[in-house]
Design a protein around this motif. Structure first.
Motif, PDB file in Angstrom:
ATOM      1  N   THR A  94      37.934  40.086  14.484  1.00 50.00           N
ATOM      2  CA  THR A  94      38.538  39.033  13.682  1.00 50.00           C
ATOM      3  C   THR A  94      37.701  37.783  13.934  1.00 50.00           C
ATOM      4  OG1 THR A  94      40.726  40.008  13.942  1.00 50.00           O
ATOM      5  CG2 THR A  94      40.630  37.685  13.296  1.00 50.00           C
ATOM      6  N   VAL A  95      37.296  37.113  12.857  1.00 52.44           N
ATOM      7  CA  VAL A  95      36.337  36.022  13.010  1.00 52.44           C
ATOM      8  C   VAL A  95      36.875  34.716  12.445  1.00 52.44           C
ATOM      9  CG1 VAL A  95      34.002  35.219  12.470  1.00 52.44           C
ATOM     10  CG2 VAL A  95      34.413  37.662  12.853  1.00 52.44           C
ATOM     11  N   ALA A  96      36.758  33.669  13.259  1.00 53.11           N
ATOM     12  CA  ALA A  96      36.985  32.291  12.832  1.00 53.11           C
ATOM     13  C   ALA A  96      35.762  31.499  13.260  1.00 53.11           C
ATOM     14  CB  ALA A  96      38.237  31.719  13.472  1.00 53.11           C
ATOM     15  N   VAL A  97      35.353  30.574  12.416  1.00 55.25           N
ATOM     16  CA  VAL A  97      34.158  29.779  12.680  1.00 55.25           C
ATOM     17  C   VAL A  97      34.507  28.304  12.539  1.00 55.25           C
ATOM     18  CG1 VAL A  97      31.755  29.376  12.014  1.00 55.25           C
ATOM     19  CG2 VAL A  97      32.788  31.616  11.606  1.00 55.25           C
ATOM     20  N   VAL A  98      34.143  27.501  13.524  1.00 49.93           N
ATOM     21  CA  VAL A  98      34.274  26.050  13.449  1.00 49.93           C
ATOM     22  C   VAL A  98      32.868  25.495  13.248  1.00 49.93           C
ATOM     23  CG1 VAL A  98      34.928  23.937  14.677  1.00 49.93           C
ATOM     24  CG2 VAL A  98      36.322  26.017  14.925  1.00 49.93           C
ATOM     25  N   VAL A  99      32.718  24.611  12.258  1.00 51.33           N
ATOM     26  CA  VAL A  99      31.394  24.069  11.953  1.00 51.33           C
ATOM     27  C   VAL A  99      31.382  22.547  12.005  1.00 51.33           C
ATOM     28  CG1 VAL A  99      30.723  26.049  10.523  1.00 51.33           C
ATOM     29  CG2 VAL A  99      31.800  24.066   9.452  1.00 51.33           C
ATOM     30  N   MET A 151      27.574  37.178   0.263  1.00 50.10           N
ATOM     31  CA  MET A 151      27.142  38.351   1.026  1.00 50.10           C
ATOM     32  C   MET A 151      28.163  39.490   0.921  1.00 50.10           C
ATOM     33  SD  MET A 151      25.810  36.310   4.421  1.00 50.10           S
ATOM     34  CE  MET A 151      25.345  37.772   5.352  1.00 50.10           C
ATOM     35  N   GLY A 152      29.212  39.275   0.126  1.00 48.65           N
ATOM     36  CA  GLY A 152      30.227  40.299  -0.069  1.00 48.65           C
ATOM     37  C   GLY A 152      31.365  40.275   0.938  1.00 48.65           C
ATOM     38  N   LEU A 153      31.477  39.197   1.709  1.00 49.84           N
ATOM     39  CA  LEU A 153      32.512  39.104   2.738  1.00 49.84           C
ATOM     40  C   LEU A 153      33.706  38.301   2.235  1.00 49.84           C
ATOM     41  CD1 LEU A 153      30.076  38.434   5.670  1.00 49.84           C
ATOM     42  CD2 LEU A 153      31.365  40.532   5.274  1.00 49.84           C
ATOM     43  N   ASN A 154      34.856  38.589   2.791  1.00 46.78           N
ATOM     44  CA  ASN A 154      36.081  37.871   2.483  1.00 46.78           C
ATOM     45  C   ASN A 154      36.137  36.645   3.390  1.00 46.78           C
ATOM     46  OD1 ASN A 154      38.655  37.081   1.761  1.00 46.78           O
ATOM     47  ND2 ASN A 154      39.683  38.697   2.917  1.00 46.78           N
ATOM     48  N   GLU A 179      50.072  29.508  11.824  1.00 50.80           N
ATOM     49  CA  GLU A 179      50.650  30.770  11.398  1.00 50.80           C
ATOM     50  C   GLU A 179      50.056  31.272  10.086  1.00 50.80           C
ATOM     51  OE1 GLU A 179      52.607  28.058  12.176  1.00 50.80           O
ATOM     52  OE2 GLU A 179      53.328  28.709  14.143  1.00 50.80           O
ATOM     53  N   VAL A 180      49.886  30.376   9.113  1.00 48.46           N
ATOM     54  CA  VAL A 180      49.343  30.780   7.811  1.00 48.46           C
ATOM     55  C   VAL A 180      47.889  31.218   7.965  1.00 48.46           C
ATOM     56  CG1 VAL A 180      48.806  29.986   5.476  1.00 48.46           C
ATOM     57  CG2 VAL A 180      50.953  29.296   6.562  1.00 48.46           C
ATOM     58  N   LEU A 181      47.118  30.460   8.714  1.00 45.75           N
ATOM     59  CA  LEU A 181      45.729  30.827   8.968  1.00 45.75           C
ATOM     60  C   LEU A 181      45.652  32.160   9.713  1.00 45.75           C
ATOM     61  CD1 LEU A 181      42.677  30.113   8.994  1.00 45.75           C
ATOM     62  CD2 LEU A 181      43.102  28.986  11.162  1.00 45.75           C
ATOM     63  N   THR A 210      44.415  39.755   7.824  1.00 46.15           N
ATOM     64  CA  THR A 210      44.053  40.605   6.688  1.00 46.15           C
ATOM     65  C   THR A 210      42.539  40.832   6.604  1.00 46.15           C
ATOM     66  OG1 THR A 210      43.772  38.807   5.078  1.00 46.15           O
ATOM     67  CG2 THR A 210      46.012  39.694   5.380  1.00 46.15           C
ATOM     68  N   GLY A 211      41.800  40.268   7.562  1.00 43.35           N
ATOM     69  CA  GLY A 211      40.357  40.429   7.570  1.00 43.35           C
ATOM     70  C   GLY A 211      39.582  39.252   7.016  1.00 43.35           C
TER      71      GLY A 211
END
Length: 164
Positions: free
Chosen positions: A30-35, A88-91, A119-121, A127-128
């Motif tokens: 599961t991926v989250a990114v902070v930029v 790139m085809g990612l969600n 919670e929403v995030l 879900t991916g």
């Protein structure tokens, strides 16, 4: 994951970061990114606010409007990374600080994170979906955008991963 301004410095570097994110997602994580904002953009935005509201020239700086302007650099980077990931085809989706929300006090320009009720995030990530989050910004309980001051994207990343 967290990518700073140099890593987000131009579109090629954003594509490189997207490939790194894609590799993490492909491994089943599961991926989250902070930029952060693209290198140099926050300084440019600060200079614009100085020009629009320079003390001593009849117009005083408004801290809350300053935050609206300077927070936009991270928002742009978030959108660009999410767009690249989608191409790139990612969600993937960008999530602004007010959408999560990243709740802060009202000390504009140097706000402190109080809570991240994600919670929403979290449900979207379950879900991916790859969440791309702008660092450096949050929102007061009455809905005003805030910024966390220099190094705020790093603070955002720590708080974000602590609360979620």
């Amino acid at each position: 994951m967290k990518f700073g301004g140099t890593s987000m410095g131009d579109l090629e570097r954003i594509r490189r970061a997207a490939r790194i994110v894609a590799a993490e997602a492909a491994s089943g994580k599961t991926v989250a990114v902070v930029v952060s904002a693209m290198a140099g953009k926050t300084n440019e935005l600060v200079a614009w606010t100085d020009g629009a509201g320079r003390p001593g020239q009849g117009v005083e700086m408004s801290d809350d409007e300053y935050d609206v302007v300077v927070a936009s650099g991270e928002q742009v980077t978030s959108g660009l990374l999410a767009l690249t990931l989608r191409n790139m085809g990612l969600n993937a989706r960008s999530w602004m600080g007010w959408q999560i929300p990243i709740l802060t006090d009202d000390a504009h320009g140097r706000a402190r994170i109080e809570d991240v009720p994600g919670e929403v995030l979290g449900a979207a990530m379950d879900t991916g979906e790859i969440a791309v989050v702008p660092g450096f910004q949050g929102v007061t309980r009455d809905g005003r955008i805030t910024t966390l001051g220099r190094g705020g994207s790093d603070s955002s990343a720590v708080a974000f991963f602590f609360y979620l």
